[in-house]
Design a protein around this motif. Structure first.
Motif, mmCIF file in Angstrom:
data_model
loop_
_atom_site.group_PDB
_atom_site.id
_atom_site.type_symbol
_atom_site.label_atom_id
_atom_site.label_comp_id
_atom_site.label_asym_id
_atom_site.label_seq_id
_atom_site.Cartn_x
_atom_site.Cartn_y
_atom_site.Cartn_z
ATOM 1 N N GLU A 1 59.508 -17.429 57.925
ATOM 2 C CA GLU A 1 60.584 -16.415 58.276
ATOM 3 C C GLU A 1 61.595 -16.559 57.758
ATOM 4 N N ARG A 2 62.386 -15.476 57.407
ATOM 5 C CA ARG A 2 63.808 -15.609 56.698
ATOM 6 C C ARG A 2 64.919 -14.630 57.542
ATOM 7 N N ARG B 1 57.564 -25.783 65.820
ATOM 8 C CA ARG B 1 58.388 -24.707 65.199
ATOM 9 C C ARG B 1 59.818 -25.093 64.821
ATOM 10 N N THR C 1 62.339 -16.562 48.965
ATOM 11 C CA THR C 1 61.869 -16.997 50.314
ATOM 12 C C THR C 1 60.481 -17.719 50.121
ATOM 13 N N VAL D 1 61.557 -20.877 60.615
ATOM 14 C CA VAL D 1 62.372 -19.777 60.675
ATOM 15 C C VAL D 1 63.586 -20.463 59.862
ATOM 16 N N GLU E 1 55.466 -23.768 62.053
ATOM 17 C CA GLU E 1 56.105 -22.401 61.963
ATOM 18 C C GLU E 1 57.552 -22.320 61.489
ATOM 19 N N ARG F 1 57.094 -26.166 56.118
ATOM 20 C CA ARG F 1 55.695 -25.179 56.061
ATOM 21 C C ARG F 1 54.564 -25.885 55.673
#
Ligand code: C5P
Length: 226
Positions: free
Chosen positions: A71-72, A14, A66, A56, A54, A49
């Motif tokens: 995830e933004r 992550r 994006t 953020v 994953e 990515r």
């Protein structure tokens, strides 16, 4: 090509990235900001990515799409960015690519500040913002790899290594701002990356290419730290 440069080098990891400027409001229509475009941070999120992470992305006010699969979380001020970043922990990697304002107005006026008859000056009192990067690096949920940026106008290595130590970072990516090679508001960039006992120059190349190289280096260093 080393194993960590291969596709999937960050699979199962992550990665948290902060990008763009922060805007610190003065009143309902004015703010203190800076010229960060967010391009480097967005390119880093896309590159992470692409390596299977994953991702953020905590984004300050920028006009950028994006990256796919990312995830933004949009924020405006340094305080909001801090809250979003800390709220997104735990993560394996934190890349602090945002140009966080160092100072914010002590108080935000609820109404538009007026020009006062007879006065040619306005004194704005600014207070330090929290250092998000240093806080993440000393957090109980500290990511295995914490990466900072340093935009310097001179003595790049000395200041960058100083920040690496002072903020307890694992990697610092430094660029010479104002130099022909890159910096703010540009599509290309060159980075000198430093860590304890090592250094590597990335670019000059398109920010997307430099970002891919930096995330490959992150994967390599993560391999070494775990
Ligand atoms: O100390 P300086 O601001 O030059 O360090 C830059 C690095 O610190 C960047 O990675 C930036 O994102 C981070 N930073 C931060 N919070 C601040 C100021 C800088 O996270 N308030």
């Amino acid at each position: 090509m080393s194993a960590s440069q291969a596709a999937g080098a960050l699979a199962g990891k992550r990665v948290l990235v902060s990008a763009g400027p922060t805007f610190e409001d003065i009143d309902p229509v004015r703010f203190v900001g800076n010229r960060s475009s967010g391009k480097m941070g967005f390119a880093l999120a896309a590159a992470a990515r692409a390596l299977g992470a994953e991702v953020v992305l905590v984004a300050g006010p920028v006009h950028l799409p994006t990256p796919e699969g990312v995830e933004r979380i949009d924020v405006r001020s340094a305080a909001q960015m801090r809250e979003a970043v800390l709220g997104a922990l735990p993560a394996d990697v934190y890349v602090g690519a945002a140009a966080v304002a160092d100072f914010t107005p002590r108080s935000v006026s609820g109404h538009k500040l007026k020009k006062t008859a007879g006065s040619d000056t306005l004194v704005l009192e600014l207070v330090r913002t929290p250092d998000i990067l240093a806080e993440v690096a000393s957090h109980p949920r500290r990511p295995a790899l914490v990466v900072g940026f340093a935009a310097e106008t001179h003595d790049v290595e000395r200041y960058a290594r100083g920040k690496l130590a002072a903020k307890q970072l694992d990697l610092i990516a430094a660029n010479l701002v104002g130099a022909a090679e890159g910096g703010f508001e540009r599509d290309d960039n060159a980075l000198d990356v430093y860590w304890n006992g090592g250094a590597r120059t990335l670019g000059p190349a398109a920010k997307t290419e430099v970002a891919a190289q930096l995330m490959a280096l992150v994967a390599e260093r993560l391999d070494g730290s775990t």
